[in-house]
Design a protein around this motif. Sequence first.
Motif, PDB file in Angstrom:
ATOM      1  N   TYR A 162      41.078  40.998  31.659  1.00  9.63           N
ATOM      2  CA  TYR A 162      41.908  39.838  31.938  1.00  9.63           C
ATOM      3  C   TYR A 162      42.612  39.317  32.938  1.00  9.63           C
ATOM      4  O   TYR A 162      42.624  37.898  33.255  1.00  9.63           O
ATOM      5  CB  TYR A 162      42.798  40.030  30.524  1.00  9.63           C
ATOM      6  N   THR A 163      42.375  40.317  33.827  1.00  8.48           N
ATOM      7  CA  THR A 163      42.841  39.349  35.947  1.00  8.48           C
ATOM      8  C   THR A 163      41.166  38.722  35.959  1.00  8.48           C
ATOM      9  O   THR A 163      41.173  37.834  36.492  1.00  8.48           O
ATOM     10  CB  THR A 163      43.080  40.780  36.454  1.00  8.48           C
ATOM     11  N   ASP A 164      40.184  39.357  35.519  1.00  4.52           N
ATOM     12  CA  ASP A 164      38.670  39.246  36.404  1.00  4.52           C
ATOM     13  C   ASP A 164      38.835  37.651  35.315  1.00  4.52           C
ATOM     14  O   ASP A 164      37.971  36.890  36.640  1.00  4.52           O
ATOM     15  CB  ASP A 164      37.525  40.280  36.279  1.00  4.52           C
ATOM     16  N   PHE A 165      38.906  37.780  34.494  1.00  6.93           N
ATOM     17  CA  PHE A 165      38.583  36.651  33.181  1.00  6.93           C
ATOM     18  C   PHE A 165      39.621  35.758  34.175  1.00  6.93           C
ATOM     19  O   PHE A 165      38.728  34.326  34.630  1.00  6.93           O
ATOM     20  CB  PHE A 165      38.772  36.518  32.415  1.00  6.93           C
TER      21      PHE A 165
ATOM     22  N   ALA B   2      50.752  39.715  28.452  1.00  9.18           N
ATOM     23  CA  ALA B   2      49.753  39.737  28.902  1.00  9.18           C
ATOM     24  C   ALA B   2      49.435  39.082  29.913  1.00  9.18           C
ATOM     25  O   ALA B   2      48.216  39.287  31.320  1.00  9.18           O
ATOM     26  CB  ALA B   2      48.468  39.062  27.645  1.00  9.18           C
ATOM     27  N   LYS B   3      50.579  37.449  30.084  1.00  8.32           N
ATOM     28  CA  LYS B   3      50.195  36.713  30.907  1.00  8.32           C
ATOM     29  C   LYS B   3      50.942  37.751  32.621  1.00  8.32           C
ATOM     30  O   LYS B   3      50.073  37.220  33.469  1.00  8.32           O
ATOM     31  CB  LYS B   3      51.905  36.226  31.246  1.00  8.32           C
ATOM     32  N   PHE B   4      51.549  39.085  32.843  1.00 12.15           N
ATOM     33  CA  PHE B   4      51.701  39.935  33.860  1.00 12.15           C
ATOM     34  C   PHE B   4      50.053  39.813  34.287  1.00 12.15           C
ATOM     35  O   PHE B   4      50.290  40.867  35.974  1.00 12.15           O
ATOM     36  CB  PHE B   4      52.266  40.821  33.555  1.00 12.15           C
ATOM     37  N   ARG B   5      48.487  39.987  33.949  1.00  8.52           N
ATOM     38  CA  ARG B   5      47.439  40.095  34.354  1.00  8.52           C
ATOM     39  C   ARG B   5      47.267  38.771  35.170  1.00  8.52           C
ATOM     40  O   ARG B   5      46.276  39.077  36.234  1.00  8.52           O
ATOM     41  CB  ARG B   5      46.706  40.814  33.534  1.00  8.52           C
ATOM     42  N   TYR B   6      48.301  37.950  35.291  1.00 12.64           N
ATOM     43  CA  TYR B   6      46.997  36.530  35.800  1.00 12.64           C
ATOM     44  C   TYR B   6      48.267  35.510  36.420  1.00 12.64           C
ATOM     45  O   TYR B   6      48.179  34.567  37.195  1.00 12.64           O
ATOM     46  CB  TYR B   6      46.359  35.939  35.267  1.00 12.64           C
ATOM     47  N   ASN B   7      49.548  36.382  36.107  1.00  8.82           N
ATOM     48  CA  ASN B   7      50.695  34.777  36.159  1.00  8.82           C
ATOM     49  C   ASN B   7      51.246  34.503  37.954  1.00  8.82           C
ATOM     50  O   ASN B   7      51.299  33.621  37.766  1.00  8.82           O
ATOM     51  CB  ASN B   7      51.586  34.477  35.389  1.00  8.82           C
ATOM     52  N   LYS B   8      50.317  35.448  38.508  1.00 13.58           N
ATOM     53  CA  LYS B   8      50.606  35.970  40.069  1.00 13.58           C
ATOM     54  C   LYS B   8      49.606  35.471  40.924  1.00 13.58           C
ATOM     55  O   LYS B   8      49.499  35.151  42.335  1.00 13.58           O
ATOM     56  CB  LYS B   8      51.236  36.694  40.333  1.00 13.58           C
ATOM     57  N   LEU B   9      48.751  35.369  40.563  1.00 14.29           N
ATOM     58  CA  LEU B   9      46.967  34.489  41.085  1.00 14.29           C
ATOM     59  C   LEU B   9      47.406  33.671  41.121  1.00 14.29           C
ATOM     60  O   LEU B   9      48.424  32.435  40.654  1.00 14.29           O
ATOM     61  CB  LEU B   9      46.275  34.671  40.316  1.00 14.29           C
ATOM     62  N   ALA B  10      46.668  33.369  42.615  1.00 18.39           N
ATOM     63  CA  ALA B  10      46.757  31.387  43.872  1.00 18.39           C
ATOM     64  C   ALA B  10      45.980  31.062  42.419  1.00 18.39           C
ATOM     65  O   ALA B  10      45.054  30.709  42.693  1.00 18.39           O
ATOM     66  CB  ALA B  10      46.764  31.841  44.308  1.00 18.39           C
TER      67      ALA B  10
END
Length: 552
Positions: free
Chosen positions: A416-419, A435-443
């Motif tokens: 999910y982070t990669d996606f 589930a958002k913690f897999r990507y909510n800190k990505l820029a």
Amino acid sequence: MSMFCYQCQEATKGVACTVVGTCGKKEDLCHLQDLTMYVLKGISIYTTLARKQGIEINDSVNKVVFDGLFMTITNANFDNERFVNFIKDALKVRDEVRESFVNAGGKLPEELHDSAIWTGETEEEFEAKNEDVSVLATENEDIRSLRELVTYGVKGMAAYVEHAYNLGHEKEEIHVFIQRALASTTDDSLSVDDLVGLTLETGKYGVEAMQLLDNANTSSYGNPVATKVNIGVGDKPGILISGHDLRDIEDLLIQTEGKGVDVYTHCEMLPAHAYPAFKKYKHFIGNYGNAWWQQKEEFTAFQGPILFTTNCIVPPSKSSTYADKVFTTGAAGYPGSKHIPDREKGGRKDFSEIIELAKTCPPPKEIETGEINGGFAHNQVIELADKVVDAVKSGAIKKFFVMAGCDGRQNKRNYYTDFASKLPQDTVILTAGCAKFRYNKLALGDIGGIPRVLDAGQCNDSYSLVKIALALKEVFGLDDLNDLPIAYNIAWYEQKAVIVLLALLHLGVKNIKLGPTLPAFLSPNVANVLIENFGISGIGEVEEDMENLLRA
């Protein structure tokens, strides 16, 4: 085998936990949880009979049912003693409902399911009942699969009902359905087709339960607004509050004001920062840490007390330095942890012991800095509707991806982070749940001022994503939700995610990708029904899944 549990995504080997739960529950606790469900089914048989004859059911009986359901959700309660006492009390409630029914002129069927008549008084008697109450007591694999699918959906629904109840909001029709559904899982005359129909009906009432809670939260605390949440720390001692119950965080904020103690949210409590009613509390510092499964390291670094208002508890290790600082309340429980009792009617829970402990602790250690976006529930996004529609019409936004649901421990969830990181820049992620913690800190940036990750809130706030989709459907003049430029790539872990899935199916949403694995409790035949009728599929490789979803 000593136990059998396959209600969560981390069922051992994708089949079932048969020795000890991946969550940490032992076989004796599993047996007590199974027996809790059995007794709740017995209560529900009598309440369903009573209602058919126009006999009213006391509100306290409804509460016993949804309390018991919530206690059995994965990672919510590990306290054997709490379950033993609950079963004893629930058996008394069951027999009182039966007596009231008979006294009111109700006629009992000639044959009653064993859950309506069995009785026991000791923990030894409870344990001896294990074989009869196990999931495997239903021999037909497809019937068992559908009964459990309904049961897990009802468990998730009960969690939302309890949160709404704590804020003074109820809907009798939901109680009626929950109990009718539980009673139906004991009815051997129901066919596979009957149970498929009941499964979809569970989704219908799941929508109603989420709507009930949404109304409860927003009428109590206001509509969430776009908010940047601090993920750093202050210089005062802190209390970390985890779980989902907003009434508990209100009580804690009121009682800590002016006490020299800061309050931080953990995991699914993050969205509390977006509610206007909580913004006035200057000691409401921010969010600490990430998803629930990382809590052992993060709770050690926090250094202060932790309050679990619901799931998700990870059992502390024996060498843990924070185990003696863990408190539970509501449906949550852990042996050796202090449990804060329910509030008296019209009152507040007493968190004074937690506050006094916090005062003796050092401030949290800083584990990260910065801010993350939140507060994009339905009201906030609909206020941006013109901007969103213009972006879609201009081609600035090509597609929305609903990536809601749960996080978990498996390495496969890196998918999910990669996606999220590989999605084209003209796409927007709609999310809710941890589930958002897999990507909510990505820029991931924004599109014309619209953040590319729109966080609607907790798992129950998936209702917001439905409202957003329905609003866009109306704006674009479409007849079918599935004609919107929205794709669904959802992660699941426990039973609250199950009711969200069933709610989406009830609303007619198709072609949902569900991962990281399909539920172990779906028999091959039941899985095929979902695949053929709704287009549900598992996840594969990131690039291939993304290509297919972008093309759809």
